[in-house]
Scaffold this active site. Structure first.
Site, PDB file in Angstrom:
ATOM      1  N   LYS B 100      22.139  11.491   3.006  1.00  0.00           N
ATOM      2  CA  LYS B 100      21.278  10.553   3.095  1.00  0.00           C
ATOM      3  C   LYS B 100      21.526   9.796   1.924  1.00  0.00           C
ATOM      4  O   LYS B 100      21.018   9.854   0.669  1.00  0.00           O
ATOM      5  CB  LYS B 100      19.737  10.939   3.153  1.00  0.00           C
ATOM      6  CG  LYS B 100      18.929   9.794   3.569  1.00  0.00           C
ATOM      7  CD  LYS B 100      17.223  10.141   3.404  1.00  0.00           C
ATOM      8  CE  LYS B 100      16.688   8.986   3.036  1.00  0.00           C
ATOM      9  NZ  LYS B 100      15.080   9.100   2.695  1.00  0.00           N
ATOM     10  N   GLY B 161       6.969   5.620   1.101  1.00  0.00           N
ATOM     11  CA  GLY B 161       5.518   6.198   0.450  1.00  0.00           C
ATOM     12  C   GLY B 161       4.612   5.146   0.967  1.00  0.00           C
ATOM     13  O   GLY B 161       3.541   5.542   0.306  1.00  0.00           O
ATOM     14  N   ALA B 187      11.371   5.561   6.058  1.00  0.00           N
ATOM     15  CA  ALA B 187      10.669   5.081   5.358  1.00  0.00           C
ATOM     16  C   ALA B 187       9.441   4.354   5.983  1.00  0.00           C
ATOM     17  O   ALA B 187       9.551   3.390   6.668  1.00  0.00           O
ATOM     18  CB  ALA B 187      11.148   4.408   4.186  1.00  0.00           C
ATOM     19  N   GLY B 188       8.088   4.565   5.242  1.00  0.00           N
ATOM     20  CA  GLY B 188       6.892   3.676   5.688  1.00  0.00           C
ATOM     21  C   GLY B 188       6.202   4.130   6.573  1.00  0.00           C
ATOM     22  O   GLY B 188       5.146   3.666   7.175  1.00  0.00           O
ATOM     23  N   ASN B 209       8.471  11.499   5.294  1.00  0.00           N
ATOM     24  CA  ASN B 209       8.115  12.512   4.477  1.00  0.00           C
ATOM     25  C   ASN B 209       6.498  12.578   4.214  1.00  0.00           C
ATOM     26  O   ASN B 209       5.692  13.285   4.409  1.00  0.00           O
ATOM     27  CB  ASN B 209       8.883  12.501   3.184  1.00  0.00           C
ATOM     28  CG  ASN B 209       8.577  13.767   2.125  1.00  0.00           C
ATOM     29  OD1 ASN B 209       9.508  14.593   2.261  1.00  0.00           O
ATOM     30  ND2 ASN B 209       7.628  13.718   1.516  1.00  0.00           N
TER      31      ASN B 209
END
Lengths: 67, 259
Positions: B100, B161, B187-188, B209
Protein backbone atom coordinates in the site's frame (compact mmCIF):
# COMPACT_ATOMS: atom_id res chain seq x y z
CA UNK A 1 36.21 -0.20 18.08
CA UNK A 2 34.06 1.39 15.43
CA UNK A 3 30.97 3.53 15.68
CA UNK A 4 27.84 2.70 13.74
CA UNK A 5 24.30 4.05 13.88
CA UNK A 6 21.66 1.47 14.76
CA UNK A 7 18.04 2.63 14.60
CA UNK A 8 19.20 6.18 15.16
CA UNK A 9 21.49 5.46 18.13
CA UNK A 10 25.28 5.59 17.88
CA UNK A 11 26.80 2.33 19.03
CA UNK A 12 30.43 1.28 19.61
CA UNK A 13 31.12 -2.16 18.24
CA UNK A 14 34.20 -4.30 17.81
CA UNK A 15 35.52 -4.33 14.28
CA UNK A 16 34.47 -7.55 12.59
CA UNK A 17 31.08 -7.74 14.31
CA UNK A 18 28.59 -9.25 11.91
CA UNK A 19 25.25 -7.62 11.30
CA UNK A 20 23.69 -10.95 12.27
CA UNK A 21 25.32 -10.77 15.72
CA UNK A 22 24.15 -7.19 16.05
CA UNK A 23 20.57 -8.16 15.23
CA UNK A 24 20.68 -11.03 17.74
CA UNK A 25 21.33 -8.53 20.54
CA UNK A 26 17.87 -7.09 20.02
CA UNK A 27 15.63 -9.80 18.65
CA UNK A 28 15.20 -13.45 19.48
CA UNK A 29 13.87 -14.40 16.06
CA UNK A 30 15.43 -12.94 12.94
CA UNK A 31 12.40 -13.81 10.84
CA UNK A 32 10.56 -10.97 12.60
CA UNK A 33 12.88 -8.28 11.29
CA UNK A 34 14.33 -6.88 8.09
CA UNK A 35 17.68 -5.12 8.04
CA UNK A 36 19.00 -2.26 6.00
CA UNK A 37 22.56 -0.92 5.83
CA UNK A 38 23.12 2.51 4.29
CA UNK A 39 19.66 2.36 2.74
CA UNK A 40 20.18 -1.01 1.05
CA UNK A 41 18.63 -4.29 2.18
CA UNK A 42 20.91 -6.78 3.91
CA UNK A 43 19.34 -10.10 2.87
CA UNK A 44 18.61 -12.38 5.81
CA UNK A 45 20.77 -15.12 4.28
CA UNK A 46 23.83 -12.84 4.35
CA UNK A 47 23.47 -11.44 7.89
CA UNK A 48 26.19 -13.71 9.27
CA UNK A 49 28.67 -12.73 6.58
CA UNK A 50 28.06 -8.99 6.46
CA UNK A 51 30.40 -7.17 8.86
CA UNK A 52 29.72 -3.71 10.20
CA UNK A 53 31.87 -0.95 8.74
CA UNK A 54 32.71 2.39 10.37
CA UNK A 55 29.89 4.93 10.08
CA UNK A 56 27.39 2.37 8.80
CA UNK A 57 23.78 3.42 9.22
CA UNK A 58 21.82 0.33 10.11
CA UNK A 59 18.06 0.03 10.44
CA UNK A 60 16.37 -3.00 12.01
CA UNK A 61 12.65 -2.89 11.38
CA UNK A 62 9.62 -5.00 12.18
CA UNK A 63 5.85 -4.98 11.78
CA UNK A 64 3.66 -2.73 13.84
CA UNK A 65 0.00 -1.85 13.73
CA UNK A 66 -0.98 0.63 11.04
CA UNK A 67 -3.69 1.59 8.63
CA UNK B 1 -23.02 -13.96 -2.80
CA UNK B 2 -19.68 -14.78 -4.39
CA UNK B 3 -18.38 -11.35 -5.28
CA UNK B 4 -14.63 -11.34 -4.81
CA UNK B 5 -12.25 -8.40 -5.12
CA UNK B 6 -9.29 -9.03 -7.40
CA UNK B 7 -6.16 -6.90 -7.21
CA UNK B 8 -3.37 -8.05 -9.48
CA UNK B 9 -3.02 -11.78 -8.90
CA UNK B 10 -4.68 -11.57 -5.47
CA UNK B 11 -8.31 -12.39 -4.83
CA UNK B 12 -10.09 -11.34 -1.65
CA UNK B 13 -13.47 -12.59 -0.54
CA UNK B 14 -14.16 -9.37 1.34
CA UNK B 15 -14.24 -5.96 -0.30
CA UNK B 16 -13.34 -4.39 3.00
CA UNK B 17 -9.68 -4.04 3.99
CA UNK B 18 -8.92 -2.92 7.51
CA UNK B 19 -5.89 -1.84 9.48
CA UNK B 20 -4.06 -2.98 12.58
CA UNK B 21 -3.39 0.42 14.11
CA UNK B 22 -4.75 2.25 17.15
CA UNK B 23 -6.45 -0.74 18.80
CA UNK B 24 -6.36 -1.13 22.59
CA UNK B 25 -4.57 -4.47 22.20
CA UNK B 26 -4.11 -7.39 19.83
CA UNK B 27 -7.13 -9.26 21.19
CA UNK B 28 -9.42 -6.34 20.38
CA UNK B 29 -7.84 -6.03 16.93
CA UNK B 30 -8.36 -9.73 16.17
CA UNK B 31 -11.97 -9.58 17.38
CA UNK B 32 -12.57 -6.66 15.00
CA UNK B 33 -10.95 -8.46 12.09
CA UNK B 34 -13.18 -11.43 12.75
CA UNK B 35 -16.32 -9.30 13.04
CA UNK B 36 -15.54 -7.34 9.87
CA UNK B 37 -15.15 -10.46 7.76
CA UNK B 38 -11.97 -9.19 6.10
CA UNK B 39 -9.24 -11.34 4.59
CA UNK B 40 -6.72 -8.56 3.92
CA UNK B 41 -5.23 -6.37 6.64
CA UNK B 42 -2.79 -3.48 6.58
CA UNK B 43 0.32 -3.14 8.74
CA UNK B 44 3.16 -0.64 9.08
CA UNK B 45 6.94 -1.02 9.42
CA UNK B 46 8.89 0.68 12.17
CA UNK B 47 12.21 0.45 13.95
CA UNK B 48 12.65 -2.34 16.49
CA UNK B 49 12.77 -0.82 19.98
CA UNK B 50 16.40 -1.38 20.98
CA UNK B 51 15.71 -0.81 24.67
CA UNK B 52 13.58 -3.91 25.05
CA UNK B 53 14.56 -7.29 23.69
CA UNK B 54 11.36 -8.34 22.04
CA UNK B 55 10.06 -11.36 23.85
CA UNK B 56 6.47 -10.13 23.95
CA UNK B 57 4.04 -10.96 21.16
CA UNK B 58 5.10 -9.46 17.86
CA UNK B 59 2.39 -8.50 15.37
CA UNK B 60 3.87 -11.05 12.93
CA UNK B 61 3.13 -13.85 15.41
CA UNK B 62 -0.40 -12.65 16.01
CA UNK B 63 -1.57 -12.69 12.38
CA UNK B 64 -2.94 -15.97 11.02
CA UNK B 65 -1.34 -15.92 7.58
CA UNK B 66 -3.65 -18.70 6.36
CA UNK B 67 -6.61 -16.44 6.97
CA UNK B 68 -5.28 -12.94 6.35
CA UNK B 69 -3.21 -11.50 3.54
CA UNK B 70 -0.90 -8.83 4.89
CA UNK B 71 -0.82 -5.52 3.06
CA UNK B 72 2.15 -3.51 4.37
CA UNK B 73 1.96 0.26 3.98
CA UNK B 74 4.53 2.99 3.47
CA UNK B 75 2.77 5.30 5.92
CA UNK B 76 4.98 8.08 7.18
CA UNK B 77 7.09 8.26 4.01
CA UNK B 78 7.59 11.73 2.60
CA UNK B 79 10.01 10.89 -0.22
CA UNK B 80 10.06 8.45 -3.12
CA UNK B 81 13.23 6.86 -1.78
CA UNK B 82 11.76 6.26 1.67
CA UNK B 83 8.67 4.65 0.15
CA UNK B 84 10.83 2.37 -2.00
CA UNK B 85 12.99 1.44 1.01
CA UNK B 86 9.92 0.61 3.06
CA UNK B 87 8.43 -1.57 0.32
CA UNK B 88 11.70 -3.47 -0.07
CA UNK B 89 12.01 -3.97 3.68
CA UNK B 90 8.46 -5.35 3.75
CA UNK B 91 9.35 -7.82 1.03
CA UNK B 92 12.50 -8.79 2.93
CA UNK B 93 10.30 -9.39 5.99
CA UNK B 94 8.57 -12.11 4.00
CA UNK B 95 5.38 -10.17 3.40
CA UNK B 96 5.38 -10.74 -0.35
CA UNK B 97 5.02 -8.07 -2.98
CA UNK B 98 1.73 -6.39 -2.08
CA UNK B 99 2.31 -2.80 -1.03
CA UNK B 100 0.00 0.00 0.00
CA UNK B 101 1.97 2.92 -1.33
CA UNK B 102 1.68 6.26 0.42
CA UNK B 103 3.98 9.18 -0.27
CA UNK B 104 2.78 11.92 1.99
CA UNK B 105 3.19 15.60 1.16
CA UNK B 106 2.22 17.37 4.33
CA UNK B 107 2.23 16.42 8.00
CA UNK B 108 -0.87 18.30 9.07
CA UNK B 109 -3.23 17.11 6.35
CA UNK B 110 -1.40 13.86 5.49
CA UNK B 111 -2.45 14.57 1.92
CA UNK B 112 -0.53 12.60 -0.70
CA UNK B 113 2.20 13.86 -3.00
CA UNK B 114 0.68 12.70 -6.27
CA UNK B 115 3.70 13.19 -8.54
CA UNK B 116 6.02 11.40 -6.11
CA UNK B 117 3.46 8.60 -5.73
CA UNK B 118 3.36 8.17 -9.52
CA UNK B 119 7.17 7.94 -9.70
CA UNK B 120 7.32 5.47 -6.81
CA UNK B 121 4.53 3.38 -8.36
CA UNK B 122 6.45 3.11 -11.63
CA UNK B 123 9.61 1.95 -9.84
CA UNK B 124 7.86 -0.55 -7.57
CA UNK B 125 5.77 -2.00 -10.38
CA UNK B 126 9.01 -2.47 -12.36
CA UNK B 127 10.45 -4.31 -9.36
CA UNK B 128 7.50 -6.70 -9.37
CA UNK B 129 5.41 -5.21 -6.58
CA UNK B 130 1.63 -5.20 -6.69
CA UNK B 131 1.06 -1.54 -5.89
CA UNK B 132 -2.12 -0.23 -4.28
CA UNK B 133 -1.55 3.48 -4.56
CA UNK B 134 -3.08 5.93 -2.09
CA UNK B 135 -3.93 9.23 -3.71
CA UNK B 136 -6.17 12.26 -3.72
CA UNK B 137 -9.77 12.13 -4.93
CA UNK B 138 -8.38 13.47 -8.18
CA UNK B 139 -9.17 11.77 -11.50
CA UNK B 140 -5.99 13.06 -13.13
CA UNK B 141 -3.63 11.55 -10.57
CA UNK B 142 -5.71 8.37 -10.38
CA UNK B 143 -5.28 7.79 -14.11
CA UNK B 144 -1.59 8.69 -13.94
CA UNK B 145 -1.15 6.03 -11.26
CA UNK B 146 -2.94 3.45 -13.34
CA UNK B 147 -0.70 4.30 -16.28
CA UNK B 148 2.38 4.04 -14.02
CA UNK B 149 1.45 0.44 -13.21
CA UNK B 150 -0.68 0.58 -10.06
CA UNK B 151 -2.70 -2.63 -9.58
CA UNK B 152 -5.31 -0.62 -7.68
CA UNK B 153 -5.83 3.07 -7.10
CA UNK B 154 -6.98 4.22 -3.68
CA UNK B 155 -8.42 7.71 -3.64
CA UNK B 156 -9.07 9.17 -0.22
CA UNK B 157 -12.62 9.73 0.95
CA UNK B 158 -11.32 12.43 3.30
CA UNK B 159 -7.99 13.03 5.09
CA UNK B 160 -6.50 10.05 6.96
CA UNK B 161 -8.00 9.62 10.42
CA UNK B 162 -10.56 12.43 9.89
CA UNK B 163 -13.70 10.27 9.77
CA UNK B 164 -15.36 12.82 7.47
CA UNK B 165 -16.64 10.27 4.94
CA UNK B 166 -16.60 10.55 1.15
CA UNK B 167 -16.25 14.31 0.66
CA UNK B 168 -16.20 14.38 -3.13
CA UNK B 169 -18.42 11.64 -4.54
CA UNK B 170 -18.50 13.41 -7.91
CA UNK B 171 -14.75 13.01 -8.35
CA UNK B 172 -14.89 9.40 -7.18
CA UNK B 173 -17.56 8.76 -9.84
CA UNK B 174 -15.37 10.32 -12.52
CA UNK B 175 -12.44 8.15 -11.40
CA UNK B 176 -14.67 5.07 -11.53
CA UNK B 177 -15.92 5.88 -15.00
CA UNK B 178 -12.42 6.25 -16.41
CA UNK B 179 -10.21 3.77 -14.55
CA UNK B 180 -9.76 0.13 -15.49
CA UNK B 181 -7.98 -1.00 -12.31
CA UNK B 182 -9.91 -1.53 -9.05
CA UNK B 183 -10.73 1.66 -7.16
CA UNK B 184 -10.62 1.34 -3.39
CA UNK B 185 -11.61 4.29 -1.22
CA UNK B 186 -8.93 4.62 1.42
CA UNK B 187 -9.01 7.02 4.36
CA UNK B 188 -11.59 9.25 5.94
CA UNK B 189 -14.20 6.55 6.50
CA UNK B 190 -15.80 7.25 9.88
CA UNK B 191 -18.85 5.03 10.05
CA UNK B 192 -20.81 2.35 8.23
CA UNK B 193 -22.80 4.73 6.03
CA UNK B 194 -19.51 6.13 4.65
CA UNK B 195 -18.57 2.63 3.48
CA UNK B 196 -22.03 2.17 2.00
CA UNK B 197 -21.74 5.48 0.09
CA UNK B 198 -18.39 4.49 -1.41
CA UNK B 199 -19.63 1.05 -2.41
CA UNK B 200 -22.90 2.42 -3.83
CA UNK B 201 -20.88 4.71 -6.06
CA UNK B 202 -19.38 1.55 -7.52
CA UNK B 203 -16.03 1.45 -5.76
CA UNK B 204 -14.40 -1.97 -5.76
CA UNK B 205 -13.53 -1.81 -2.09
CA UNK B 206 -12.97 0.32 0.98
CA UNK B 207 -9.90 0.45 3.20
CA UNK B 208 -10.26 1.84 6.70
CA UNK B 209 -8.63 1.71 10.10
CA UNK B 210 -9.51 4.42 12.58
CA UNK B 211 -13.26 4.26 11.98
CA UNK B 212 -13.27 0.89 13.71
CA UNK B 213 -10.35 1.26 16.10
CA UNK B 214 -11.57 4.50 17.66
CA UNK B 215 -15.28 3.65 17.78
CA UNK B 216 -16.73 3.48 21.29
CA UNK B 217 -17.31 -0.22 20.68
CA UNK B 218 -14.86 -1.29 17.96
CA UNK B 219 -16.22 -4.84 17.53
CA UNK B 220 -19.77 -3.55 17.06
CA UNK B 221 -18.48 -1.03 14.53
CA UNK B 222 -16.54 -3.76 12.71
CA UNK B 223 -19.83 -5.64 12.24
CA UNK B 224 -21.45 -2.41 11.05
CA UNK B 225 -18.69 -1.69 8.54
CA UNK B 226 -19.10 -5.17 7.12
CA UNK B 227 -22.85 -4.67 6.79
CA UNK B 228 -22.33 -1.21 5.26
CA UNK B 229 -19.96 -2.65 2.69
CA UNK B 230 -22.39 -5.41 1.80
CA UNK B 231 -25.36 -3.01 1.66
CA UNK B 232 -23.53 -0.55 -0.57
CA UNK B 233 -22.20 -3.25 -2.86
CA UNK B 234 -25.59 -4.87 -3.31
CA UNK B 235 -27.24 -1.51 -3.92
CA UNK B 236 -24.64 -0.76 -6.59
CA UNK B 237 -25.16 -4.14 -8.26
CA UNK B 238 -28.91 -3.73 -8.02
CA UNK B 239 -28.81 -0.35 -9.74
CA UNK B 240 -30.71 2.37 -7.95
CA UNK B 241 -33.97 3.91 -9.22
CA UNK B 242 -33.69 7.22 -11.04
CA UNK B 243 -33.90 10.36 -8.94
CA UNK B 244 -36.79 12.74 -9.71
CA UNK B 245 -37.73 16.21 -8.62
CA UNK B 246 -41.34 15.55 -7.65
CA UNK B 247 -43.24 12.83 -5.88
CA UNK B 248 -44.60 9.76 -7.64
CA UNK B 249 -47.27 7.77 -5.80
CA UNK B 250 -46.37 4.21 -4.95
CA UNK B 251 -50.08 3.23 -4.56
CA UNK B 252 -52.36 3.28 -7.65
CA UNK B 253 -54.10 6.49 -8.57
CA UNK B 254 -56.80 4.58 -10.49
CA UNK B 255 -59.52 3.05 -8.38
CA UNK B 256 -59.35 5.54 -5.54
CA UNK B 257 -62.70 5.70 -3.68
CA UNK B 258 -61.76 8.72 -1.61
CA UNK B 259 -62.04 12.43 -2.50
Amino acid sequence: MIVVSVNGDDLELEAGTTIGALVDRYVSDRSRVAVERNRAIVPRATLDEAQVEPADVIEIVTLVGGG
Amino acid sequence: MNDALTVGSHTFQSRLIIGSGRYADYDQMLACWDASGVDCVTVALRRVDLDHKHEERNLIDVIDRERYTILPNTAGCYTIEDALRTARLARELGLGTLIKLEVIADEQTLLPNATATVAATRELADEGFTVLAYTNDDPVSALALEKAGAAAVMPLGAPIGSGLGVLNPTNIKIILSRASVPIIVDAGVGTASDVAVAMELGCDGVLLNTGIALAQDPVQMAHAMRAGCDAGRRAFLAGRMPRREYAAPSSPVAGRFTT
